[in-house]
Enzyme design. Structure first.
Site, PDB file in Angstrom:
ATOM      1  N   SER A 286       0.825  -1.197   0.000  1.00  0.00           N
ATOM      2  CA  SER A 286       0.000   0.000   0.000  1.00  0.00           C
ATOM      3  C   SER A 286       0.869   1.260   0.000  1.00  0.00           C
ATOM      4  O   SER A 286       1.673   1.459  -0.903  1.00  0.00           O
ATOM      5  CB  SER A 286      -0.964  -0.070   1.192  1.00  0.00           C
ATOM      6  OG  SER A 286      -1.987   0.893   1.073  1.00  0.00           O
TER       7      SER A 286
ATOM      8  N   ASP B  32     -10.088  -4.634  -4.387  1.00  0.00           N
ATOM      9  CA  ASP B  32      -9.560  -3.636  -3.447  1.00  0.00           C
ATOM     10  C   ASP B  32     -10.494  -2.423  -3.406  1.00  0.00           C
ATOM     11  O   ASP B  32     -10.736  -1.782  -4.426  1.00  0.00           O
ATOM     12  CB  ASP B  32      -8.153  -3.203  -3.887  1.00  0.00           C
ATOM     13  CG  ASP B  32      -7.379  -2.492  -2.788  1.00  0.00           C
ATOM     14  OD1 ASP B  32      -8.004  -1.770  -1.988  1.00  0.00           O
ATOM     15  OD2 ASP B  32      -6.151  -2.650  -2.741  1.00  0.00           O
TER      16      ASP B  32
ATOM     17  N   HIS C 177      -8.000  -5.253  -0.042  1.00  0.00           N
ATOM     18  CA  HIS C 177      -6.770  -4.525   0.291  1.00  0.00           C
ATOM     19  C   HIS C 177      -5.994  -5.344   1.314  1.00  0.00           C
ATOM     20  O   HIS C 177      -6.017  -5.070   2.514  1.00  0.00           O
ATOM     21  CB  HIS C 177      -7.121  -3.137   0.834  1.00  0.00           C
ATOM     22  CG  HIS C 177      -5.955  -2.197   0.840  1.00  0.00           C
ATOM     23  ND1 HIS C 177      -5.319  -1.786  -0.322  1.00  0.00           N
ATOM     24  CD2 HIS C 177      -5.289  -1.603   1.860  1.00  0.00           C
ATOM     25  CE1 HIS C 177      -4.319  -0.972   0.004  1.00  0.00           C
ATOM     26  NE2 HIS C 177      -4.282  -0.843   1.315  1.00  0.00           N
TER      27      HIS C 177
END
Length: 236
Positions: free
Chosen positions: A122, A177, A209
């Site tokens: 991320s 996601d 995610h």
């Protein structure tokens, strides 16, 4: 002014002779130890190698605008979680300096720069792309898991002026996601490719995610391909 303290880190030492290093940057609000534990839970063991030291640094806590200014362990600030807004370049650049110190620590330990990989999950992957493609184009490679760059990223601006050979990018993203949209990751991949980066994008259907075992196994295979075991030199 005193130099900022070295970043806290969790380290997985290589089983054998240390000839390469991997820096894994956690996602926002996490820690180096947290990222290491998460991967350990997925694999049922540490992500470990015969010859590669794995370093999980922790971002220092700072006010984070998407959390209304609350303190969080983030690599940089964002005006909002979107790919369609300016980057908070001041916080990105100051963290690039802190992470450069970490890279230099490895070089001082005798590891060549082309034997160091950097990446993350991320926000950690976004940070790694800034660090490598703007300041350290001689690293072995970059990986970005569920990550993105903003549409007018300073990474793109830097690469438009670039002439040198760039580190390869290994990117993974889940199609489900909901925080960092798959399309943001895909757009980042296309932009970097158009600017001369050799970039792959591995798509994971129904993955939100998060990380998956298949993804980490693919990543490990790529890591060993980029950082193969060095045959010890014998004295002729």
């Amino acid at each position: 002014m005193a130099a900022p303290a070295a970043l806290q880190r969790s380290v997985v030492s290589p089983a054998g002779r240390h000839t390469a290093s991997l820096i894994f940057l956690h996602g926002s609000g996490d820690t180096g130890q947290g990222a290491r534990t998460w991967i350990k839970q997925i694999l049922n063991q540490d992500m470990a190698f015969q010859h590669i030291k794995v370093i999980y640094p922790t971002a220092p806590a700072r006010p984070y605008t998407p959390m209304k200014g609350a303190f969080s362990t983030v690599w940089f600030d964002r005006y909002k979680i979107s790919n369609d807004c300016p980057e908070h370049i001041e916080s990105i650049d100051s963290m690039c300096q802190r992470l450069t110190d970490l890279i230099n620590d490895e070089i001082k330990n005798g590891i060549a720069k082309n034997r160091i990989l950097i990446g993350g999950f991320s926000m950690g992957g976004g940070m790694a792309m800034h660090l490598a493609y703007r300041f350290h184009q001689d690293l072995a490679g970059v990986f970005a898991l569920s990550s993105f760059l903003n549409k007018d990223s300073s990474v793109y601006q830097a690469l438009k002026r670039n002439q040198s050979v760039l580190p390869e990018l290994f990117q993974c993203h889940g199609t489900a996601d909901e925080l960092v949209l798959y399309s943001w990751g895909e757009e980042t991949n296309k932009m970097l490719k158009s600017l001369g980066v050799s970039a792959s994008l591995h798509t994971f259907p129904n993955l939100n995610h998060e990380l998956s075992r298949t993804e980490i196994e693919k990543l490990k295979t790529w890591i060993v391909k980029k950082l193969p075991v060095e045959v010890a030199k014998t004295n002729e």
